[in-house]
Design a protein around this motif. Structure first.
Motif, short mmCIF file in Angstrom:
data_model
loop_
_atom_site.label_atom_id
_atom_site.label_comp_id
_atom_site.label_asym_id
_atom_site.label_seq_id
_atom_site.Cartn_x
_atom_site.Cartn_y
_atom_site.Cartn_z
N CYS A 4 -4.55 -3.64 -15.24
CA CYS A 4 -4.82 -2.43 -14.45
C CYS A 4 -4.90 -1.16 -15.27
O CYS A 4 -5.24 -0.10 -14.72
N LEU A 58 2.23 1.79 -3.47
CA LEU A 58 1.21 2.35 -4.37
C LEU A 58 0.98 3.83 -4.08
O LEU A 58 0.82 4.63 -5.00
N ILE A 96 0.84 -1.20 0.00
CA ILE A 96 0.00 0.00 0.00
C ILE A 96 0.87 1.25 0.00
O ILE A 96 0.60 2.21 -0.73
N GLN A 149 -9.14 1.11 -4.96
CA GLN A 149 -8.82 0.16 -6.04
C GLN A 149 -7.48 -0.53 -5.84
O GLN A 149 -7.14 -1.45 -6.57
N TRP A 150 -6.71 -0.09 -4.86
CA TRP A 150 -5.37 -0.63 -4.67
C TRP A 150 -5.38 -2.11 -4.29
O TRP A 150 -4.46 -2.83 -4.62
N SER A 151 -6.41 -2.55 -3.60
CA SER A 151 -6.46 -3.97 -3.22
C SER A 151 -6.51 -4.84 -4.48
O SER A 151 -5.93 -5.94 -4.51
N PRO A 191 -7.68 5.13 -3.83
CA PRO A 191 -6.98 4.08 -3.06
C PRO A 191 -7.84 2.84 -2.81
O PRO A 191 -7.30 1.79 -2.49
N PRO A 222 -1.79 3.45 -10.07
CA PRO A 222 -2.62 3.41 -8.86
C PRO A 222 -3.92 4.20 -8.99
O PRO A 222 -4.90 3.90 -8.31
N GLN A 243 1.60 6.88 -6.66
CA GLN A 243 0.55 7.84 -6.96
C GLN A 243 1.06 9.27 -6.78
O GLN A 243 0.84 10.13 -7.63
N ILE A 257 -5.07 -4.08 -7.38
CA ILE A 257 -3.70 -4.06 -7.92
C ILE A 257 -2.82 -5.01 -7.11
O ILE A 257 -2.02 -5.76 -7.68
#
Length: 118
Positions: free
Chosen positions: A73, A15, A12, A32-34, A30, A26, A19, A36
């Motif tokens: 992604c 990412l 995290i 959506q980061w899970s 945030p 990314p 960003q 990625i």
């Protein structure tokens, strides 16, 4: 795919850093980061199975991870955002460094399991 808390915190943080540096992968959400992280972790852990004849090197894994990030992604073509493989390679290098490290090394990386990276 499960992650230890230290690894998740470091991913995290990576990412977030990407960003802030302007990497478009990314995105601005945030939440959506899970996704990625799931894509990157799965890609990393299945490299040997997907490429049995390839040399299992850090560089080969980073390139494979970058291709996976580009495929999975990148925003839709009509969104107007442009992502190229260079953006993916930079992020893939950061994520790969975390994904390759053993849990004991991550434990000493300044990550508090309750609060994330320090």
């Amino acid at each position: 795919m499960t992650h230890d808390t230290a690894q998740a915190g470091l991913l995290i943080a990576a990412l977030g850093a990407a960003q802030r540096e302007g990497n478009p992968i990314p995105g601005s959400d945030p939440q959506q980061w899970s996704r990625i992280i799931r894509v990157a972790s799965k890609r990393w852990s299945t490299f040997e199975r997907r490429h049995p004849a390839a040399a299992d090197t850090f560089c080969a894994r980073v390139e494979d991870l970058a291709r996976g990030l580009l495929d999975r992604c990148a925003p839709q073509r009509n969104s107007g955002a442009t992502i190229d493989i260079t953006d993916c390679r930079g992020l893939a290098r950061s994520l790969a460094t975390i994904l390759q490290s053993p849990p004991a090394a991550r434990a000493g990386a300044g990550v508090n399991p309750d609060r994330g990276p320090q």
